[in-house]
Design an enzyme around this catalytic site. Structure first.
Site, short mmCIF file in Angstrom:
data_model
loop_
_atom_site.label_atom_id
_atom_site.label_comp_id
_atom_site.label_asym_id
_atom_site.label_seq_id
_atom_site.Cartn_x
_atom_site.Cartn_y
_atom_site.Cartn_z
CG ASN A 20 -3.14 4.19 1.32
OD1 ASN A 20 -4.15 4.43 1.95
ND2 ASN A 20 -2.63 2.97 1.22
CD GLU A 33 -5.11 2.50 -4.98
OE1 GLU A 33 -5.34 3.72 -5.00
OE2 GLU A 33 -4.34 1.97 -4.15
CB SER A 68 -0.91 0.02 1.23
OG SER A 68 -0.14 0.01 2.43
CG HIS A 126 -3.40 -1.25 -2.48
ND1 HIS A 126 -3.82 0.04 -2.24
CD2 HIS A 126 -3.29 -1.84 -1.26
CE1 HIS A 126 -3.96 0.21 -0.94
NE2 HIS A 126 -3.65 -0.91 -0.33
#
Length: 309
Positions: free
Chosen positions: A214, A176, A143, A164
């Site tokens: 993130n 992702e 991540s 991800h």
């Protein structure tokens, strides 16, 4: 496919849009790994779930069965027979073991979901690279770490990318899909199609810190901590503002407690070490203090807020 296909057949199947993935290995049987294994099995893939100890695998097995029961209850609420068949079929698709090399040798796709330590990921992929057939595609579930650094331990940069997923994997719809410059179009398409096949909505991204979610989310959380540092508002008012004013399901500080303050700090520190001049990634006093005191959020019973275990 358990054995390596001739490259001519591989190319033909890829160009026709068909998936080369029948067998998936997931290395790491924690929350993320178990969730990835579950959704892959639900989608009909044969899955090897790998971890270092039988006790960890037993916990993952229990977690997966419990989760499958919840899914079955929701999807087949009026058909008990179909619910039981769904659970049994999914469970039968997953094997558990501690030999990652043997699993990789039988796999078309290997997904890594171990600790966020780049050296550990490199060590794992270096070993798996030796054991895996030439056609096998590798994906990391990182991540926050650079995919290129993880991939550098292998000799299959064209067959390496990131998938991800988000926690809890059976519930969260996003995945992702990140690529490095060397990732081939065929590999990227295979990873994207795999994401779709397990019921997720894939988005594409370059190998940038934190990908999309993130990279936006962590600085947002950290700015909330900086507001606390400055005394701009209380934690409760910051979270209430974002819930009621922005429509977020939970505020940034409540979310940080849920994720784990140590996890937030780990991501921030990693980015700060790589990009020391970026003000978004500078350390945060309140966050550092709470982590130092062992107040990590929900998992320890106290973080920004106190939680009943």
């Amino acid at each position: 496919f358990g054995k390596m296909l001739p490259s001519r057949i591989c190319r033909r199947m890829l160009s026709s849009g068909q998936s080369l993935v029948n067998v998936v290995s997931v290395v790491g049987a924690g929350l993320m790994g178990a969730g990835i294994a579950q959704v892959a099995a639900q989608a009909g893939y044969k899955v090897h779930l790998i971890d270092q100890s039988e006790s960890l695998l037993d916990k993952a097995r229990t977690r997966i069965v419990t989760s499958l029961q919840r899914v079955a209850k929701k999807q087949y609420s009026t058909d008990q027979q179909m619910a039981e068949k769904f659970i049994a079929d999914s469970v039968d698709k997953i094997s558990y073991g501690t030999d990652g090399n043997a699993a990789a040798a039988d796999s078309d796709l290997v997904i890594e979901a171990i600790l966020e330590i780049v050296e550990e990921k490199q060590k794992l992929f270096r070993e798996l690279d030796q054991a895996s057939p030439r056609h096998t595609v590798f994906a990391t579930n990182t991540s926050s770490l650079p995919v290129s650094a993880i991939a550098s331990a292998t000799k299959r940069l064209d067959r390496f990318g990131a998938l991800h997923f988000f926690n809890p994997v059976p519930v969260m719809k996003l995945v992702e899909v990140a690529r490095i410059p060397e990732t081939s179009t065929e590999t990227f398409d295979l990873l994207t199609n795999f994401g779709k096949s397990v019921g997720k909505h894939p988005i594409s991204c370059r190998d940038t810190p934190g990908f999309v979610v993130n990279r936006l989310l962590v600085p947002y959380q950290i700015e909330a901590f900086r507001m606390l540092d400055r005394g701009d508002a209380t934690a409760e008012d910051i979270d209430t503002a974002m819930r009621l004013g922005a429509g977020h399901p939970m505020g940034p500080l409540q979310l940080s407690d849920y994720v784990g303050l140590d996890v937030v700090k780990f991501v921030l520190d990693g980015w700060h070490s790589r990009f020391p001049d970026n003000p978004l990634f500078k350390p945060c006093a309140t966050l550092d203090k709470l982590v130092q005191e062992g107040k990590l959020g929900m998992k320890t019973g106290e973080g920004i807020y106190k939680h009943s275990k």
